[in-house]
Design an enzyme around this catalytic site. Sequence first.
Site, PDB file in Angstrom:
ATOM      1  N   ARG A 261       0.822  -1.204   0.000  1.00  0.00           N
ATOM      2  CA  ARG A 261       0.000   0.000   0.000  1.00  0.00           C
ATOM      3  C   ARG A 261       0.860   1.260   0.000  1.00  0.00           C
ATOM      4  O   ARG A 261       0.527   2.263  -0.634  1.00  0.00           O
ATOM      5  CB  ARG A 261      -0.959  -0.004   1.185  1.00  0.00           C
ATOM      6  CG  ARG A 261      -1.899   1.204   1.200  1.00  0.00           C
ATOM      7  CD  ARG A 261      -2.918   1.135   2.315  1.00  0.00           C
ATOM      8  NE  ARG A 261      -3.914   0.110   2.045  1.00  0.00           N
ATOM      9  CZ  ARG A 261      -4.124  -0.939   2.822  1.00  0.00           C
ATOM     10  NH1 ARG A 261      -3.385  -1.126   3.904  1.00  0.00           N
ATOM     11  NH2 ARG A 261      -5.047  -1.818   2.530  1.00  0.00           N
ATOM     12  N   ALA A 262       1.987   1.209   0.714  1.00  0.00           N
ATOM     13  CA  ALA A 262       2.855   2.385   0.777  1.00  0.00           C
ATOM     14  C   ALA A 262       3.371   2.756  -0.602  1.00  0.00           C
ATOM     15  O   ALA A 262       3.396   3.943  -0.974  1.00  0.00           O
ATOM     16  CB  ALA A 262       4.017   2.115   1.733  1.00  0.00           C
TER      17      ALA A 262
END
Length: 700
Positions: A261-262
């Site tokens: 997600r980062a």
Amino acid sequence: MAYSESVRAAGDEAGFPFSAVVGQERLQLALILCAVHPGIGGVLVRGEKGTAKSTVVRALAQLLPPVVDESGARPARLVELPVGATEDRVVGSLDLERVLRDGEQAFKPGLLAAAHHGVLYVDEVNLLHDHLVDVLLDAAAMGRVHIERDGVSHTHPARFVLVGTMNPEEGELRPQLLDRFGLTVDVVASRDVDVRMAVVRRRLDYEADPGAFATRYAAADREVAERILTARDRLAGVNLDNVELRRIAALCASFDVDGMRADLVVARTATAHAAWRGATAVTEADVRVAAELALPHRRRRDPFDEPGISEDQLDDAMRQAAEQAARAEEDDSLGKGEAVPPNNGAGPQDPADGSAEDHAPNPDDANSPATGQDSSASGPDAPDRLDSDLPDRGADFPGGDRNPPGDARANTSDRGDRDPSGDRPARERPVAAPTATLPKPPRWEVPGVGEGAPGRRSRARTRQGRVVRATDDTSTGLHLLGTIFAAAPHQHERGRLTGPLAFTPDDLRGAYREGREGNLVVFVVDTSGSMAARDRLSAVTNAVVALLRDAYQRRDKVAVITMRGQAAELVLPPTSSVDIAVRRLTDLRTGGKTPLAQGLLKARDLIRRERTRDPHRRPLLVLLTDGRATGGADPVPRALTAARLLANDAVTSMVVDCERGMIRLGLARDVAAELRGGYLQLGELTGESVADAVRATRAA
């Protein structure tokens, strides 16, 4: 409705203008980027009280593009989600009025539907029920809400800018929920006198004449609003080449963040930042800004880890990412047969480093005239500032050379308080927690069913929990099936032959909901001479840290009392910020006698005061001691008497016996018997043993 008209309509409400906010440039930039690209996932704003968190968020709604729906064009809405909202109010529910009046099945949209194409604002998001946080974060990620409940199947779009604000002093957000917010900004009040003067002056001017003040900044707000709309239109055309994508992946890998997600958030944020500054391609400066906003909170794996990334850490990571990108580009060039060095008879070159079909392009190509990107845009002075975007800021903002929202560097208004290391402000300097292996967090709950504050420890009757049964109390919502079943036997006598059911007020049934509550956990820790041995004190400290971590995750309030010498001391009054308790543990003083009676009596007084202040929050006492009462006159009888007083007050308790050695006196077990609570030895502090001990505890 034209865009300017939308902004002007919102300005008629005389809200504080976005452009008039002083000293929160980083927060303004984060909100702007989410408005440009809602897929970033929203912003979590962490900061002390009185730092204009809510003011900036509410001002953002005036700058969003208008929404076009079946009713035509309308201004974007700012929808506030109250902490005490029910799940039905958030996601929507059956329209009971139409069901009972017309006999039709109809859906009544909730707050998520109202926030479509607007801003969903959650003040004090750290106090929101966990199941509601999950619902709204899922909706923010998916862009839709799907409901399957009460015989209703419904789906509708829900694309909004999610913004949560919180004061860390009132408790932290769980790390796994932190990760669901795209960006996080820590805000503090500036220590610069000129900045503080400007903040006060603008607020006083606004309060004196809100309309005139809003008009003064209308042009600046309109310019920012138009740039947001332009950046949205430009977003799809911004190029994120493989050079910058590799830089993003290398950054996220170097900070060891969990999942992917980062990487996605950094990529989206960098693209939005490039679109915001008018570029056609993402550069290193865009990636740095995105990393500063998207990565600090994702490094936090433990509730007591300090969030944040220092400038030196980010500089090192950016340098390493650049070196890795350069090496990869060189390998790609070699793979394409460009400037292949001699092999010197070492055998064929190993092609495993990459395929020629997916190589990063030459950086020179990204800055070529064909792309329309000026080569100067990748440097530290890239045109990513808001100095010219908010015309009034330069005139009224003292020290107009301060870093504005679009600057790739950190806001300098709060750097005066940094510690000598330069990493973090001195007031935020992390305190080292015990490094030994911590025991498994225990699992226990207060017996019975309470009505306390939302949490995750003990069973409680709540307004937001799952529906267990129907009840005569309708204060927690209507129980539809219970109401129908109550009315069904009376339809004949009420003359109903066909059509909707006939109801009377006596048929109404409420929903008995059961969820979880947070408790008041009072730690009473023996720090006397008998506990002062290094290995024993370390084991006790580690046990308390594990218990505090559990209290953090279960949303408890905690208090810490220590016993040494001739008195007991309340080292931490009841608070929801349990990380402060961990910090206090690192500076405990030890030695002297064991005033066990004083410690238990102080805990009793504390619990009684808290019961008066918050009668619904049930207490749980955790006593860590070897049971040796040596302080004061008649120490042992007094300690046992104090334990009986707590038992008579119906205080659920747990005694952790810290006694060690071949010969054990078992004094802590005697105290546990008088408390009529649970008992276990320090070495047995595991989840299973605590659960077994609590099951044997008397029901209070």
